[in-house]
Design an enzyme around this catalytic site. Structure first.
Site, PDB file in Angstrom:
ATOM      1  N   GLY A 233       0.374  -1.260  -0.353  1.00 49.54           N
ATOM      2  CA  GLY A 233       0.056  -0.211   0.191  1.00 49.54           C
ATOM      3  C   GLY A 233       1.116   0.981   0.061  1.00 49.54           C
ATOM      4  N   THR A 234       1.752   1.207   0.062  1.00 53.67           N
ATOM      5  CA  THR A 234       2.589   2.475   0.301  1.00 53.67           C
ATOM      6  C   THR A 234       2.799   3.546  -1.045  1.00 53.67           C
ATOM      7  OG1 THR A 234       5.021   0.838  -0.150  1.00 53.67           O
ATOM      8  CG2 THR A 234       4.424   1.592   1.652  1.00 53.67           C
ATOM      9  N   GLY A 235       2.742   1.975  -2.137  1.00 48.41           N
ATOM     10  CA  GLY A 235       2.295   3.040  -3.739  1.00 48.41           C
ATOM     11  C   GLY A 235       3.815   3.008  -4.745  1.00 48.41           C
ATOM     12  N   LYS A 236       3.986   0.993  -4.937  1.00 47.45           N
ATOM     13  CA  LYS A 236       5.157   1.115  -5.506  1.00 47.45           C
ATOM     14  C   LYS A 236       4.471   0.574  -6.686  1.00 47.45           C
ATOM     15  CE  LYS A 236       5.579  -2.760  -2.720  1.00 47.45           C
ATOM     16  NZ  LYS A 236       4.871  -2.721  -2.159  1.00 47.45           N
ATOM     17  N   GLU A 450     -11.239  -1.034  29.356  1.00 45.02           N
ATOM     18  CA  GLU A 450     -11.192  -0.081  28.946  1.00 45.02           C
ATOM     19  C   GLU A 450     -10.337   0.836  29.766  1.00 45.02           C
ATOM     20  OE1 GLU A 450     -10.512  -0.961  25.221  1.00 45.02           O
ATOM     21  OE2 GLU A 450     -11.681  -2.917  25.323  1.00 45.02           O
TER      22      GLU A 450
END
Length: 627
Positions: A233-236, A450
């Site tokens: 998903g980093t744009g390769k 929580e």
């Protein structure tokens, strides 16, 4: 300029021709198949027509048999008259009546009823007489003809495929790469944001493809291959398309898995075919996505025999005896560590460009690019979303904006609001919000769980600030505590890791203090705390007892760099020390969490009360409890 555009147009048309030609071959095969089917249909009907008539006789003989009632059935066609009779045959020692036919051709323009009338026979007195068309085809005949046509079509394409692929069976050895010509990728560097350093590396590639003579004159050799390595998903892939779009050259796009086939040798054949096409279309770019599917280290269980053939062919094509001018190979992978060393050496993939996860400024730039085609309310602040989305990839950010737009459409609004973006951020990070279907006792337990996370994290030095506390179910979790770092961090200190473990165990400790026992809700917390402690001891050398030493798995490696597996590189005694150290770190974290919660019971109770009332507590509401 006009002449230049015309030249580019002609070049594009010339390179597209093979694709058009291939399409026309398919049209031709269809036309030939239909023609053959029609001829078969005509021949079949003629055959049926002849077979259905029986043995030949004369018209006077037929009329005589009808007058004597020596028949069982009369069939009149446009060109003939047929009568059916029974003759006695001995079958298995018994006399059996067997039907047979006789026919006589009618002269042209002759009506059989007139022939009977002239012979003194009334047409109406003839029993069991019927009319049939000259051509008689049943439904079963049509089915057989259709099946025959399909068989002919498949056979024709089989033969054609063997001819066009040099004798290989039906194009199994032909590359399946998609080809985009000129600027048809529709992507340029303007569409890529947040990775400026990587773009600078690739600008040289674009310049070489546009101006190869400039480099040749000085004797420079541009990299034959560039490997883009980075998280999903980093744009390769986007970067590769941008290079092709900027350079305006043919772009051959394929993936590592497409080289593999059920036939041995098909992958190597496809590699040869791909590089041959790229050489003919030079200058051009070959982009191989997920190259680790075929370029894993040889000699290991990671690689099959057929896969090694494909890899060997890639190595030969990238650095063989033949010169490969003006053809650049781009490849992308999420796992550069598994690639064979031979493919990474200079002359093949000369450069390895790491595409990292975007930082704050990068995320803001990416959001602005993806926000161009969307409408927003005035209160929307993309910088706020950029600050919250630490660790998000470019694909995650695009998905976040898209989900926000979908939310706005569902509520019949024309613009995306700040609320849509914040909810989309939580949805992408944690999962879709689900309605509470818990009973009061379960809700109370989730609230204390929580609250334990939030209060312990707030009061532990070096801990990540709490962004939100919620008892609403999201994804697989019954509730959630969201943390957002105040600044970008490329390194994590020992204090920060220990603080994260204390925050993880705080929920389990809160359940024990306020409810008298723990629940299965602590399963994910146990895993997180254990993994962090394990990395501190074995990977980062943060243990006082075991020292600044890495304890991991060993890989036996040959001189060529090929891995042959391995095992644990420390003794059983050391393994016991590691286990004890991990347990001590977690036990110490629980002691710190217990001390914090016992000293701040009132704040925990107030937070639980607020959670049961509002279900979600914001950062400001949470911090007010400590004032």
């Amino acid at each position: 300029m006009a002449q230049k555009e015309k030249k580019e147009k002609k070049a594009d048309v010339r390179k597209v021709k093979p694709v058009v030609k291939r399409f026309s071959i398919n049209i031709t095969s269809v036309v030939i198949t239909i023609t053959i089917s029609i001829l078969v249909l005509i021949g079949w009907t003629i055959f049926l027509n002849i077979q259905s008539k029986g043995s030949e006789s004369t018209l006077p003989q037929i009329v005589s048999d009808i007058s004597k009632n020596d028949y069982t059935k009369v069939i009149v066609r446009d060109d003939a008259v047929i009568i059916e009779k029974n003759k006695t045959q001995s079958i298995n020692g018994k006399d059996t009546a067997v039907p047979y036919r006789q026919y006589a051709l009618l002269p042209p323009n002759t009506v059989f009823s007139t022939v009977l009338y002239e012979s003194g026979i009334n047409y109406k007195d003839v029993k069991n007489i019927s009319y049939e068309p000259a051509v008689a085809i049943s439904i079963s005949d049509i089915i057989w003809i259709v099946l025959l046509a399909i068989g002919l079509f498949l056979m024709y394409n089989l033969v054609k495929g063997m001819q066009t692929s040099g004798g290989r069976l039906m194009d199994f050895g032909t590359s399946k790469a998609r080809v985009l010509f000129g600027r048809k990728t529709g992507t340029t560097f303007d569409d890529v944001a947040g990775i400026g350093e990587v773009k600078e590396e690739l600008v040289e590639i674009v310049d070489f493809l546009k101006n190869p003579k400039k480099y040749a004159e000085i004797g420079a050799r541009v990299p034959r291959g560039v490997l883009l390595a980075g998280a999903p998903g980093t744009g390769k892939t986007l970067l590769a398309k941008a290079v092709a779009g900027e350079a305006g050259v043919p772009f051959f796009h394929t993936s590592g898995s497409e080289f593999e086939e059920m036939l041995v040798g098909a992958g190597a054949s496809r590699v040869r075919d791909l590089f041959l096409k790229a050489k003919k279309a030079n200058p051009s770019i070959i982009f191989i996505d997920e190259i680790d599917a075929v370029a894993k280290k040889r000699g290991t269980v990671l690689h099959s025999g057929a896969g090694e053939q494909t890899l060997n062919q890639i190595l030969v094509e990238m650095d063989g005896l033949e010169e490969r001018e003006n053809v650049i190979v781009l490849a992308a992978t999420n796992r550069p560590d598994v690639l064979d060393p031979a493919i990474l050496r200079p002359g093949r993939f000369d450069r390895t460009v790491t595409v990292r996860m975007p930082n704050l400024n990068d995320r803001k730039a990416i959001l602005e690019v993806h926000a161009k085609n969307k409408k927003f309310e005035n209160d929307v602040d993309l910088e706020l979303i950029a600050k919250k989305t630490t660790g998000y990839s470019g694909a995650d950010l695009e998905n976040l904006l898209n989900e926000a737009a979908i939310m706005a459409v569902k509520e019949n609004r024309k613009k995306v609001s700040r609320k849509d973006l914040l909810e989309s951020y939580l949805k992408v990070k944690l999962g879709r919000k689900r309605k509470n279907e818990k009973d009061d006792e379960t809700l109370k337990r989730v609230a204390y769980h929580e609250a334990g996370h939030a209060v312990v994290s707030k009061l532990t030095p070096a801990s990540t600030p709490v962004e939100m506390v919620s008892i609403l179910s999201r994804g697989n979790s019954g509730g959630v505590t969201v943390y957002t770092p105040e600044k970008e961090r490329s390194l994590i200190t020992k204090e920060e890791l220990l603080a994260s473990i204390v925050g993880s165990v705080g929920a389990k400790v809160a359940e024990e203090i306020f409810l008298g026992g723990m629940s299965t809700a602590a399963a994910a917390d146990i895993e997180m705390a254990t993994d962090t402690a394990k990395e501190m001891v074995r990977v980062y050398g943060m243990s006082d007892k075991l020292g600044f030493v890495k304890y991991g798995d060993m890989e036996e490696t040959s001189n060529l760099g090929y891995s042959y597996g391995g095992g644990r590189d420390y003794s059983d005694k050391t393994a016991e020390l590691i286990d004890n150290e991990i347990k001590d770190i977690i036990d110490d974290a629980q002691a710190k969490a217990r001390k914090i919660l016992n000293a701040n019971k009132k704040i925990v109770e107030e937070l639980v009360e607020l959670l049961l009332e509002k279900e979600e507590v914001t950062k400001d509401e949470f911090n007010k409890l400590f004032e």
